[in-house]
Write a protein that holds these residues in place. Sequence first.
Motif, PDB file in Angstrom:
ATOM      1  N   THR A 306       0.809  -1.227   0.000  1.00 30.81           N
ATOM      2  CA  THR A 306       0.000   0.000   0.000  1.00 30.81           C
ATOM      3  C   THR A 306       0.842   1.276   0.000  1.00 30.81           C
ATOM      4  OG1 THR A 306      -0.208  -0.207   2.410  1.00 30.81           O
ATOM      5  CG2 THR A 306      -2.016  -1.064   1.090  1.00 30.81           C
ATOM      6  N   ARG A 307       2.094   1.186   0.460  1.00 29.54           N
ATOM      7  CA  ARG A 307       2.901   2.408   0.529  1.00 29.54           C
ATOM      8  C   ARG A 307       4.242   2.300  -0.182  1.00 29.54           C
ATOM      9  NH1 ARG A 307       1.450   5.266   5.305  1.00 29.54           N
ATOM     10  NH2 ARG A 307       2.934   6.854   4.656  1.00 29.54           N
ATOM     11  N   GLY A 308       4.634   1.089  -0.566  1.00 28.10           N
ATOM     12  CA  GLY A 308       5.953   0.921  -1.185  1.00 28.10           C
ATOM     13  C   GLY A 308       5.945   1.281  -2.669  1.00 28.10           C
ATOM     14  N   GLU A 309       7.137   1.246  -3.259  1.00 28.06           N
ATOM     15  CA  GLU A 309       7.281   1.463  -4.699  1.00 28.06           C
ATOM     16  C   GLU A 309       7.410   0.112  -5.388  1.00 28.06           C
ATOM     17  OE1 GLU A 309      10.178   4.616  -6.021  1.00 28.06           O
ATOM     18  OE2 GLU A 309      10.781   4.361  -3.936  1.00 28.06           O
ATOM     19  N   TYR A 310       6.975   0.018  -6.639  1.00 26.92           N
ATOM     20  CA  TYR A 310       7.164  -1.201  -7.427  1.00 26.92           C
ATOM     21  C   TYR A 310       8.410  -1.002  -8.286  1.00 26.92           C
ATOM     22  CZ  TYR A 310       6.148  -5.130 -10.551  1.00 26.92           C
ATOM     23  OH  TYR A 310       6.223  -6.302 -11.255  1.00 26.92           O
ATOM     24  N   ARG A 311       9.520  -1.608  -7.883  1.00 29.09           N
ATOM     25  CA  ARG A 311      10.799  -1.415  -8.582  1.00 29.09           C
ATOM     26  C   ARG A 311      11.746  -2.548  -8.219  1.00 29.09           C
ATOM     27  NH1 ARG A 311      14.545   0.309  -4.704  1.00 29.09           N
ATOM     28  NH2 ARG A 311      13.723   1.486  -2.938  1.00 29.09           N
ATOM     29  N   TYR A 312      12.877  -2.596  -8.885  1.00 26.37           N
ATOM     30  CA  TYR A 312      13.895  -3.588  -8.527  1.00 26.37           C
ATOM     31  C   TYR A 312      14.567  -3.185  -7.222  1.00 26.37           C
ATOM     32  CZ  TYR A 312      13.742  -6.543 -12.651  1.00 26.37           C
ATOM     33  OH  TYR A 312      13.346  -7.439 -13.601  1.00 26.37           O
ATOM     34  N   ASP A 313      14.737  -4.171  -6.324  1.00 27.40           N
ATOM     35  CA  ASP A 313      15.415  -3.914  -5.053  1.00 27.40           C
ATOM     36  C   ASP A 313      16.030  -5.230  -4.584  1.00 27.40           C
ATOM     37  OD1 ASP A 313      16.348  -2.571  -2.813  1.00 27.40           O
ATOM     38  OD2 ASP A 313      14.403  -2.471  -1.796  1.00 27.40           O
ATOM     39  N   HIS A 314      16.983  -5.098  -3.683  1.00 31.08           N
ATOM     40  CA  HIS A 314      17.573  -6.297  -3.097  1.00 31.08           C
ATOM     41  C   HIS A 314      16.622  -6.948  -2.093  1.00 31.08           C
ATOM     42  CE1 HIS A 314      21.613  -6.193  -4.719  1.00 31.08           C
ATOM     43  NE2 HIS A 314      21.627  -4.863  -4.544  1.00 31.08           N
ATOM     44  N   GLY A 315      16.770  -8.255  -1.920  1.00 31.14           N
ATOM     45  CA  GLY A 315      15.974  -8.981  -0.935  1.00 31.14           C
ATOM     46  C   GLY A 315      16.549  -8.881   0.462  1.00 31.14           C
ATOM     47  N   ASP A 316      17.809  -8.461   0.564  1.00 31.91           N
ATOM     48  CA  ASP A 316      18.460  -8.390   1.869  1.00 31.91           C
ATOM     49  C   ASP A 316      19.067  -7.010   2.054  1.00 31.91           C
ATOM     50  OD1 ASP A 316      20.525  -8.603   0.012  1.00 31.91           O
ATOM     51  OD2 ASP A 316      21.864  -9.478   1.508  1.00 31.91           O
ATOM     52  N   VAL A 317      19.611  -6.783   3.223  1.00 33.11           N
ATOM     53  CA  VAL A 317      20.097  -5.457   3.562  1.00 33.11           C
ATOM     54  C   VAL A 317      21.539  -5.244   3.113  1.00 33.11           C
ATOM     55  CG1 VAL A 317      20.966  -5.942   5.886  1.00 33.11           C
ATOM     56  CG2 VAL A 317      19.940  -3.725   5.417  1.00 33.11           C
ATOM     57  N   ALA A 318      22.275  -6.341   2.909  1.00 35.00           N
ATOM     58  CA  ALA A 318      23.676  -6.208   2.497  1.00 35.00           C
ATOM     59  C   ALA A 318      23.832  -6.211   0.981  1.00 35.00           C
ATOM     60  CB  ALA A 318      24.511  -7.337   3.101  1.00 35.00           C
ATOM     61  N   GLY A 319      22.733  -6.423   0.259  1.00 40.98           N
ATOM     62  CA  GLY A 319      22.820  -6.427  -1.196  1.00 40.98           C
ATOM     63  C   GLY A 319      23.453  -7.671  -1.778  1.00 40.98           C
ATOM     64  N   LEU A 320      23.369  -8.786  -1.077  1.00 40.17           N
ATOM     65  CA  LEU A 320      23.945 -10.038  -1.572  1.00 40.17           C
ATOM     66  C   LEU A 320      23.000 -10.785  -2.513  1.00 40.17           C
ATOM     67  CD1 LEU A 320      25.520 -11.466   1.738  1.00 40.17           C
ATOM     68  CD2 LEU A 320      26.670 -10.198  -0.094  1.00 40.17           C
ATOM     69  N   THR A 321      21.698 -10.551  -2.371  1.00 39.34           N
ATOM     70  CA  THR A 321      20.739 -11.321  -3.169  1.00 39.34           C
ATOM     71  C   THR A 321      20.560 -10.685  -4.543  1.00 39.34           C
ATOM     72  OG1 THR A 321      18.784 -10.037  -2.592  1.00 39.34           O
ATOM     73  CG2 THR A 321      19.437 -11.770  -1.048  1.00 39.34           C
ATOM     74  N   PRO A 322      19.970 -11.432  -5.492  1.00 39.76           N
ATOM     75  CA  PRO A 322      19.611 -10.820  -6.770  1.00 39.76           C
ATOM     76  C   PRO A 322      18.662  -9.646  -6.553  1.00 39.76           C
ATOM     77  CG  PRO A 322      19.441 -13.206  -6.901  1.00 39.76           C
ATOM     78  CD  PRO A 322      19.663 -12.868  -5.454  1.00 39.76           C
ATOM     79  N   LEU A 323      18.568  -8.795  -7.574  1.00 40.94           N
ATOM     80  CA  LEU A 323      17.576  -7.721  -7.552  1.00 40.94           C
ATOM     81  C   LEU A 323      16.227  -8.323  -7.945  1.00 40.94           C
ATOM     82  CD1 LEU A 323      19.820  -5.081  -9.270  1.00 40.94           C
ATOM     83  CD2 LEU A 323      18.788  -4.826  -6.995  1.00 40.94           C
ATOM     84  N   LEU A 324      15.212  -7.986  -7.171  1.00 43.14           N
ATOM     85  CA  LEU A 324      13.875  -8.540  -7.395  1.00 43.14           C
ATOM     86  C   LEU A 324      12.931  -7.402  -7.728  1.00 43.14           C
ATOM     87  CD1 LEU A 324      13.783 -10.796  -4.176  1.00 43.14           C
ATOM     88  CD2 LEU A 324      14.526 -11.475  -6.476  1.00 43.14           C
TER      89      LEU A 324
END
Lengths: 433, 433
Positions: A306-324
Amino acid sequence: MTEQLDATHPDLVTVKVPTHWYNLAAELDEPIPPHLHPGTREPVGPDDLAPLFASALIAQEVASETYIEIPQEVREIYAMWRPSPLIRARRFEKALNTGAHIYVKYEGVSPVGSHKTNSAVAQAYYNHIDGVRKLTTETGAGQWGSALSFAGAQFGLEVEVWQVRASYESKPYRGHLIRTYGGTVHSSPSTLTEAGRAILAKDPDTTGSLGMAVSEAVEVAAADPEARYALGSVLNHVVLHQTVIGQEAVAQLALVEPDGADIVFGCAGGGSNLAGLSFPFLREKIHGRSNPRIVAAEPAACPSITRGEYRYDHGDVAGLTPLLKMHTLGMDFVPDPIHAGGLRYHGMAPALSHTVELGLVEGVAISQHDAFAAGVQFARTQGIVPAPESTHAIAAAAAHVADDPREQVVVIGLSGHGQLDLPAYAEYLDGKF
Amino acid sequence: MTEQLDATHPDLVTVKVPTHWYNLAAELDEPIPPHLHPGTREPVGPDDLAPLFASALIAQEVASETYIEIPQEVREIYAMWRPSPLIRARRFEKALNTGAHIYVKYEGVSPVGSHKTNSAVAQAYYNHIDGVRKLTTETGAGQWGSALSFAGAQFGLEVEVWQVRASYESKPYRGHLIRTYGGTVHSSPSTLTEAGRAILAKDPDTTGSLGMAVSEAVEVAAADPEARYALGSVLNHVVLHQTVIGQEAVAQLALVEPDGADIVFGCAGGGSNLAGLSFPFLREKIHGRSNPRIVAAEPAACPSITRGEYRYDHGDVAGLTPLLKMHTLGMDFVPDPIHAGGLRYHGMAPALSHTVELGLVEGVAISQHDAFAAGVQFARTQGIVPAPESTHAIAAAAAHVADDPREQVVVIGLSGHGQLDLPAYAEYLDGKF
């Protein structure tokens, strides 16, 4: 003797355990946007994911078949508690003064008390087939960590869990449960990983987040050739495994409500519970057999749809995962330490986000107070104490049908029980939130 | 869609909910010895019991019919979770290296996670019919107290619970559960009653006992004309209500094992769980349809069957209850504060004691260590974390079948889950007992 047995059972309907998982993506005109490599920003290939995931799971992540067979070994374990009951919540209906027929699909009957075992067993199986010795994972409230520990015990896999600090401290019973199944559990962020140490150096008093715990578990799995990582939500293969919920619910509902569901409510954190419940209902919609609305109930403290953006982002905080490609509040977002630890995730399953963009699923944000008020009302009428996560779906459904005489057919996904979350109920009853 | 559903479900068998309770006493040549008035030592009559119990329950205490119909309102609530599953424990069998077919009758699927709701709902119903406003009761681990609170909520009855201090302090989650259902809970002995104050004056550091908590709850109910007392075990009417367990189990087993059970194990504290499970199996024996052994697994710390005397004794510590003919360690016996709080009772149900004397039921005492070892093994193989009480039955069964290739049919009563007892599992895993 048989004459002593009831001829009817009005409120529990039974079907068989599904033999296949349902892959909604194969039936959509527009494909789910691919995951991207964090370095190249090109779609990730199987080789990129191989250090982290079993080969069958990587294939499932991009599967094009509509139905994928559930291995016999997995079905035998599912059969220990599945099919889960679909329960007509007549006493809750009465308390809400509604004409609606409310059905709850109750995943709390699984050994660990939540839907998480549906994917945990499948992931443990495929890793076992690949010769993996150990699985690492993150957990919020502890539902996923205990599910994976149970699943690991079935296939002789070691399981190591990083639990978000806020939950680790407030929900010690789930850590005991992980250990009872033979797993090990750490508070996250921990000093065991580079990611954890870096976070603690910056903010020693952090309450933790699922994104941080993912970073820690991924780091440990990536460094150990005999270990792999397991994710409890978000990814397409996890969503796929959870479709046993919705397939059963559709079949169960058909036995008592020939026109199917009018509206389906589920809580959404990473999204696998709601997607698993709702995608088979969307199959019914796509094929013109019924036309249900699907509502994702998310916490007001972490409102990615309801408040987020629809865009590519990491699944984790360290940026180790693919962009989703997903609805996200940003990888650095740390939600308040609400009791629904399983909903404290900055993003949303790409498969579910995609259906939101297609107009098939809508979101609603629920406050923690309203969620627990509904949870207590549900417990007092139906007996089941819902998981804090599940109370969001109950509250959203209750607000929709209360004092409305229409006979609409409502399905609520009850993702788990809240017996290990009772201190949160005590806080609510004491007026602390 | 139906072709996606499994055609077989090998490990979960389903029957209907019973429409009647089964009264074994009506089929025995020798009657159960009557309860005696504590003053006159004459058999108690309905008038003696009327201040404490609903009229229908008093009638059930001395019923002569073999089957007693379950009221429709009670059956509708039972149907929220019954029939409970009978689960073939194939993974546990494999771990035990046994040829036995092990079936567990699992009562942990009830809203509160134990068999106690079977009688709680019936007792709340009959008191509601009698116009009662409030029920008082005792509870050990908290299973009964939470069950009665749930049942009270179904019929608008206030519920006040005295919980044995050792459990009140070590198991706070069950107190939260009682409150979530709308009940109130006190640590026993409390300063709210004469009985409690007298005990505290003598021994302020007492860990409490079920006998003490009974005295407190009885005292409060007796002094309030709108209140009545509810007992969670021991009495004949409680045993009667629990026979839904065994009736379902016999019918479920008949679908997969035509020769019935060879041996049935259940844990025994007050006795209602084992009696409820085993009496319908004894019916099969009496009628020559099968010939099962029945084994009562009791804690070594509170061994009323294996070490107690068979004589008249009080059910409580203050001597307020009728005298009951039973296996007893003496009304003043205070067992060690073992984690299986539901088994810390000095006596045994007169109905069950009677069957022991008739040679129909045998006892075995299990140490807490052995009980939890079996509980952990069961959790790691079957997923379900058993209640500490239930682990006694599992340990007794495991000792009986381990490394024995014979294909005997074994039924284990799994009276509840142990998710609220996980700190006890953590203590076991930490080597503390």
